[in-house]
Scaffold this motif. Structure first.
Motif, mmCIF file in Angstrom:
data_model
loop_
_atom_site.group_PDB
_atom_site.id
_atom_site.type_symbol
_atom_site.label_atom_id
_atom_site.label_comp_id
_atom_site.label_asym_id
_atom_site.label_seq_id
_atom_site.Cartn_x
_atom_site.Cartn_y
_atom_site.Cartn_z
ATOM 1 N N LEU A 1 -4.017 22.280 47.260
ATOM 2 C CA LEU A 1 -4.231 23.430 46.380
ATOM 3 C C LEU A 1 -3.242 24.560 46.624
ATOM 4 C CD1 LEU A 1 -8.123 23.447 46.630
ATOM 5 C CD2 LEU A 1 -6.752 22.701 44.678
ATOM 6 N N LEU A 2 -2.467 24.486 47.721
ATOM 7 C CA LEU A 2 -1.544 25.570 48.072
ATOM 8 C C LEU A 2 -0.127 25.032 48.198
ATOM 9 C CD1 LEU A 2 -3.745 27.259 50.833
ATOM 10 C CD2 LEU A 2 -3.629 27.857 48.418
ATOM 11 N N SER A 3 0.271 24.202 47.266
ATOM 12 C CA SER A 3 1.567 23.528 47.378
ATOM 13 C C SER A 3 2.677 24.215 46.598
ATOM 14 C CB SER A 3 1.432 22.082 46.889
ATOM 15 O OG SER A 3 0.970 22.048 45.547
ATOM 16 N N THR A 4 2.374 25.323 45.910
ATOM 17 C CA THR A 4 3.399 26.019 45.128
ATOM 18 C C THR A 4 3.661 27.405 45.705
ATOM 19 O OG1 THR A 4 1.741 26.920 43.590
ATOM 20 C CG2 THR A 4 2.749 24.806 43.022
ATOM 21 N N CYS A 5 4.794 27.966 45.356
ATOM 22 C CA CYS A 5 5.233 29.261 45.872
ATOM 23 C C CYS A 5 4.213 30.351 45.556
ATOM 24 C CB CYS A 5 6.586 29.600 45.242
ATOM 25 S SG CYS A 5 7.370 31.056 45.935
ATOM 26 N N GLY A 6 4.025 31.299 46.486
ATOM 27 C CA GLY A 6 3.074 32.364 46.229
ATOM 28 C C GLY A 6 3.120 33.461 47.272
ATOM 29 N N ALA A 7 2.425 34.552 46.977
ATOM 30 C CA ALA A 7 2.220 35.654 47.915
ATOM 31 C C ALA A 7 0.782 35.584 48.405
ATOM 32 C CB ALA A 7 2.492 36.998 47.250
ATOM 33 N N TYR A 8 0.512 36.119 49.607
ATOM 34 C CA TYR A 8 -0.822 35.968 50.158
ATOM 35 C C TYR A 8 -1.238 37.206 50.950
ATOM 36 C CZ TYR A 8 1.953 34.601 54.245
ATOM 37 O OH TYR A 8 2.869 34.578 55.260
ATOM 38 N N VAL A 9 -2.559 37.327 51.129
ATOM 39 C CA VAL A 9 -3.171 38.415 51.901
ATOM 40 C C VAL A 9 -4.114 37.787 52.916
ATOM 41 C CG1 VAL A 9 -4.594 40.499 51.840
ATOM 42 C CG2 VAL A 9 -3.094 39.954 49.895
ATOM 43 N N LEU A 10 -3.976 38.178 54.183
ATOM 44 C CA LEU A 10 -4.912 37.791 55.241
ATOM 45 C C LEU A 10 -5.621 39.059 55.696
ATOM 46 C CD1 LEU A 10 -2.564 35.508 57.380
ATOM 47 C CD2 LEU A 10 -4.118 34.812 55.558
ATOM 48 N N THR A 11 -6.945 39.051 55.755
ATOM 49 C CA THR A 11 -7.642 40.285 56.104
ATOM 50 C C THR A 11 -9.040 39.994 56.636
ATOM 51 O OG1 THR A 11 -8.315 42.475 55.277
ATOM 52 C CG2 THR A 11 -8.581 40.587 53.779
ATOM 53 N N ASP A 12 -9.574 40.971 57.347
ATOM 54 C CA ASP A 12 -10.983 40.967 57.733
ATOM 55 C C ASP A 12 -11.688 42.201 57.190
ATOM 56 O OD1 ASP A 12 -9.819 42.934 59.265
ATOM 57 O OD2 ASP A 12 -10.652 42.269 61.178
ATOM 58 N N GLY A 13 -11.023 42.926 56.280
ATOM 59 C CA GLY A 13 -11.584 44.148 55.726
ATOM 60 C C GLY A 13 -11.191 45.385 56.490
ATOM 61 N N GLU A 14 -10.615 45.208 57.689
ATOM 62 C CA GLU A 14 -10.156 46.346 58.483
ATOM 63 C C GLU A 14 -8.648 46.293 58.723
ATOM 64 O OE1 GLU A 14 -12.391 46.508 62.064
ATOM 65 O OE2 GLU A 14 -14.312 46.847 61.050
ATOM 66 N N THR A 15 -8.110 45.097 58.873
ATOM 67 C CA THR A 15 -6.673 44.874 59.067
ATOM 68 C C THR A 15 -6.211 43.862 58.028
ATOM 69 O OG1 THR A 15 -6.917 45.265 61.447
ATOM 70 C CG2 THR A 15 -4.883 44.189 60.720
ATOM 71 N N ALA A 16 -4.966 43.995 57.578
ATOM 72 C CA ALA A 16 -4.443 43.054 56.593
ATOM 73 C C ALA A 16 -2.992 42.720 56.901
ATOM 74 C CB ALA A 16 -4.557 43.622 55.177
ATOM 75 N N TYR A 17 -2.630 41.480 56.626
ATOM 76 C CA TYR A 17 -1.248 41.022 56.711
ATOM 77 C C TYR A 17 -0.886 40.431 55.358
ATOM 78 C CZ TYR A 17 2.892 38.382 58.118
ATOM 79 O OH TYR A 17 4.167 37.881 58.207
ATOM 80 N N LEU A 18 0.281 40.810 54.812
ATOM 81 C CA LEU A 18 0.720 40.338 53.511
ATOM 82 C C LEU A 18 2.038 39.598 53.651
ATOM 83 C CD1 LEU A 18 -0.501 43.527 53.142
ATOM 84 C CD2 LEU A 18 -0.552 42.678 50.798
#
Length: 314
Positions: free
Chosen positions: A56-73
């Motif tokens: 499901l994640l085999s194409t180019c994209g931007a992403y956000v990782l977060t726990d609601g307090e810290t985020a990595y983009l």
């Protein structure tokens, strides 16, 4: 860059479709809108192996990782592989939820990373975790106009799927809007609840009734556990050491990789060499549990806890 609130493309009514191919309401979901080329994949990081294996994640994209307090983009041509690298990075143990914007070419993905990072910083809802500042791509005026509209669609879909880090929380209530703090509650020493007079106990057991609780100490690491249904359960709140000894066997290393990739470890404030388990984990034996938590070939023994050590405070 226009924000989603000022972009004319978001002024009209819109609709979106949320698809959950695996069922449930807390796992993977895919949100799309027939009016835009984008789709957003959202899932707990613990579901990454399943989502990645399904392609499901085999194409180019931007992403956000977060726990609601810290985020990595970030952005990647192959989000599945890049997210797996993040999941194995102890420094990103905060990453509990993942949102991936797909339907992008490489230039758009880089531009979305730049735009979303700036919006997250401006909103101030979370602390933005950054290595190097994401670059602003060199685009033509025509490309910028197209990206403005696509970015507005991305923000709308991200918001609808549960990513709330790009919009400051609106203050509620007339007192907050007027800048007037709400009246403080006046504490009283008089109790109307008989239970208020009962003492509290510190150090009581959290294991099932009738089970023996054990504890493990290795260096500064501390953990608790108990036997249940023939397996040894390490309690939530126990610690996992980040470093791993050279003598640790390959199977222990594999189990630790799986644990770090599951997204169930949280930072310990003020402590840089350990992480805290947010859920209970079961192991085939006490020895395996100790090796995985400590990252060592031999991490000592689990010692029975004395239930009489609980302290009662009146």
């Amino acid at each position: 860059m226009p924000t989603s609130d000022s972009n004319p493309s978001t002024d009209c009514p819109s609709s979106a479709v949320i698809h959950r191919p695996f069922g449930g309401v807390r796992g993977y979901r895919r949100i799309s809108d027939r009016a835009t080329r984008l789709v957003v994949h959202a899932f707990p990081m613990s579901d990454l192996p399943t989502v990645g294996a399904a392609g499901l994640l085999s194409t180019c994209g931007a992403y956000v990782l977060t726990d609601g307090e810290t985020a990595y983009l970030g952005e990647s041509r192959r989000p599945s592989r890049r997210l797996s690298e993040h999941a194995a990075d102890p420094g990103k143990a905060f990453a509990r939820e993942c949102f991936v914007v797909c339907g992008c070419d490489k230039l758009l993905a880089v531009d979305l990373q730049f735009r979303l990072t700036r919006l997250a910083l401006e909103a101030g809802v979370v602390k933005v975790w950054k290595g190097t500042n994401p670059p602003e791509p060199d685009v033509t005026d025509a490309e910028r106009a197209t990206h403005d509209r696509i970015a507005a669609d991305a923000l709308r879909l991200l918001h609808d799927v549960g990513c709330q880090i790009f919009h400051p929380a609106r203050e509620a209530g007339t007192a907050a809007q007027a800048g007037t703090p709400p009246p403080a509650e006046v504490p009283t020493d008089e109790s109307t609840d008989p239970l208020d007079c009962e003492p509290m106990a510190i150090g009581v057991s959290t294991v099932p009734l009738g089970s023996q609780e054990f504890e493990l100490r290795y260096g500064g690491l501390f953990a608790r556990g108990y036997w249940a249904a023939g397996r040894f359960v390490v309690s939530a709140g126990s610690e996992v050491r980040l470093a791993i000894n050279d003598s640790a066997p390959a199977l222990t290393r594999s189990r630790r990789d799986e644990l770090f990739a599951a997204g169930v470890l949280a930072p310990v404030p003020g402590v840089g060499d350990r992480r805290r388990l947010m859920v209970a984990i079961s192991f085939p034996s006490t020895s395996i549990a100790a090796k995985v938590l400590a990252g060592a070939h031999s991490a000592g023994k689990w010692v029975p806890r004395d239930p009489t050590q609980a302290v009662w405070l009146a």
